[in-house]
Scaffold this active site. Sequence first.
Site, PDB file in Angstrom:
ATOM      1  N   ARG A  13       0.800  -1.077   0.187  1.00 28.10           N
ATOM      2  CA  ARG A  13       0.134   0.048  -0.017  1.00 28.10           C
ATOM      3  C   ARG A  13       0.923   1.287  -0.029  1.00 28.10           C
ATOM      4  O   ARG A  13       0.774   2.028  -0.929  1.00 28.10           O
ATOM      5  CB  ARG A  13      -0.862  -0.117   1.204  1.00 28.10           C
ATOM      6  CG  ARG A  13      -2.157   0.787   1.415  1.00 28.10           C
ATOM      7  CD  ARG A  13      -1.630   2.441   1.620  1.00 28.10           C
ATOM      8  NE  ARG A  13      -1.196   2.501   2.927  1.00 28.10           N
ATOM      9  CZ  ARG A  13      -0.838   3.752   3.445  1.00 28.10           C
ATOM     10  NH1 ARG A  13      -0.374   4.641   2.739  1.00 28.10           N
ATOM     11  NH2 ARG A  13      -0.235   3.649   4.620  1.00 28.10           N
ATOM     12  N   ASP A  14       1.513   1.468   1.033  1.00 29.43           N
ATOM     13  CA  ASP A  14       2.386   2.804   1.146  1.00 29.43           C
ATOM     14  C   ASP A  14       3.365   2.761   0.181  1.00 29.43           C
ATOM     15  O   ASP A  14       3.520   3.950  -0.475  1.00 29.43           O
ATOM     16  CB  ASP A  14       2.834   2.940   2.561  1.00 29.43           C
ATOM     17  CG  ASP A  14       3.086   4.416   3.034  1.00 29.43           C
ATOM     18  OD1 ASP A  14       3.006   5.291   2.134  1.00 29.43           O
ATOM     19  OD2 ASP A  14       3.230   4.326   4.276  1.00 29.43           O
ATOM     20  N   HIS A 210       3.611   3.758  12.815  1.00 27.88           N
ATOM     21  CA  HIS A 210       4.054   3.839  11.506  1.00 27.88           C
ATOM     22  C   HIS A 210       4.753   4.676  11.328  1.00 27.88           C
ATOM     23  O   HIS A 210       4.771   5.988  11.221  1.00 27.88           O
ATOM     24  CB  HIS A 210       2.625   4.115  10.693  1.00 27.88           C
ATOM     25  CG  HIS A 210       2.767   4.324   9.317  1.00 27.88           C
ATOM     26  ND1 HIS A 210       2.328   3.170   8.502  1.00 27.88           N
ATOM     27  CD2 HIS A 210       3.171   5.373   8.485  1.00 27.88           C
ATOM     28  CE1 HIS A 210       2.604   3.734   7.037  1.00 27.88           C
ATOM     29  NE2 HIS A 210       3.111   4.991   7.175  1.00 27.88           N
ATOM     30  N   HIS A 212       8.475   6.643   9.355  1.00 27.45           N
ATOM     31  CA  HIS A 212       9.233   6.626   7.904  1.00 27.45           C
ATOM     32  C   HIS A 212      10.455   6.674   8.181  1.00 27.45           C
ATOM     33  O   HIS A 212      11.194   7.175   9.093  1.00 27.45           O
ATOM     34  CB  HIS A 212       8.470   7.757   7.064  1.00 27.45           C
ATOM     35  CG  HIS A 212       7.263   7.373   6.414  1.00 27.45           C
ATOM     36  ND1 HIS A 212       7.294   7.484   4.706  1.00 27.45           N
ATOM     37  CD2 HIS A 212       6.189   6.939   6.822  1.00 27.45           C
ATOM     38  CE1 HIS A 212       5.959   7.041   4.612  1.00 27.45           C
ATOM     39  NE2 HIS A 212       5.214   6.590   5.648  1.00 27.45           N
ATOM     40  N   CYS A 243      11.653   8.663  -0.618  1.00 22.93           N
ATOM     41  CA  CYS A 243      11.243   9.923  -0.624  1.00 22.93           C
ATOM     42  C   CYS A 243      11.586  10.897  -1.954  1.00 22.93           C
ATOM     43  O   CYS A 243      13.035  11.084  -1.890  1.00 22.93           O
ATOM     44  CB  CYS A 243      11.755  10.670   0.636  1.00 22.93           C
ATOM     45  SG  CYS A 243      11.339  12.351   0.889  1.00 22.93           S
ATOM     46  N   ASN A 252       9.236   3.939   4.096  1.00 25.21           N
ATOM     47  CA  ASN A 252       8.796   3.551   5.363  1.00 25.21           C
ATOM     48  C   ASN A 252      10.174   2.682   5.774  1.00 25.21           C
ATOM     49  O   ASN A 252      11.229   2.587   5.094  1.00 25.21           O
ATOM     50  CB  ASN A 252       7.944   2.208   5.318  1.00 25.21           C
ATOM     51  CG  ASN A 252       6.540   2.935   4.633  1.00 25.21           C
ATOM     52  OD1 ASN A 252       5.980   2.759   3.715  1.00 25.21           O
ATOM     53  ND2 ASN A 252       5.598   3.385   5.471  1.00 25.21           N
TER      54      ASN A 252
HETATM   55 ZN    ZN Z   1       3.537   6.048   5.474  1.00 22.47          ZN
END
Ligand code: ZN
Length: 312
Positions: A13-14, A210, A212, A243, A252
Amino acid sequence: MTGRIVISEVGPRDGLQSIAAIMPTEAKKAWIAAEAGAGVREIEVGSFVPARILPQLADTAELVAFARSLPGLTVAALVPNLKGALAAVEAGAHKITLPLSVSETHSQKNLRRSHAEVLDEVRAIAEHLRSLPAARRPRFEGGLSTAFGCTLEGPVPTAQVLRLGEALLAAGADEVGLADTTGYANPTMVRERVTRLREVVGEDCFAGLHLHNTRGLGLANVLAGLEVGVTTFDSSLGGLGGCPFAPGASGNVVTEDLVFMLQSMGLDTGIDLPRLLEVRAVVKAALPGEPLYGFTPEAGLPLGFKQAEAGS
Ligand code: ZN
């Protein structure tokens, strides 16, 4: 620090929502199955957002149905609103997470919704979930995103995090998690915000972290979380996503490095690390040219590395 740590893989997902390439559905299934096979017990397989916004995740319903066939796996999905939640329930997700951006500016700009509007969605979702038989009712997490800082607003006050955490529970979420969407967290902040949020929402209603790795503090922040008793962490295989503003920085926290750190500290993740490292080949083959991050996969496991035993 003892006992079992839950690693929730969010790469499908992320990670995938952050890159332009669209991974074929069959490759996603192979990835999810391989990670479950390596012992990962929770995977966020996608997001129920319109395909025109995130074409990378258009096959989420199919992935939820597939992932449900894997024994012992908790199948999680992100939902932006009631419509998404209905689709997630229909597909059979075990867990849904609705993100609420602590920064109101971020909420308006990225989701085109105020805090009050997002909380209205939470109430509507909770009401729908209550109408379902227990066996079909997913666990419902409110995810406080930009909880440590925001690229648009800068610092985000702790009081705001606490207020919105309480509001999410009051609106009907089962639990609340903290997300460092933008890589602004540091270990001191993690300790403070986790501790204070748990005081406000209660130990049982804190979902996890969660994190990063935008500025390289991902694992340091995990350690800070461990020190104050956090037992659930999100991460993504190969730190997929990166990023755009920080070349070389993973998205992440990298699942492989996280598992290595935890296992070498004697903490049990239930994950077979050598098998997990093999999963990278599946992702690499499906996303040619996309960088995968992680130190452990590059360096290999140290001589004499011992897996933490289940239940140790
Ligand atoms: Zn995230």
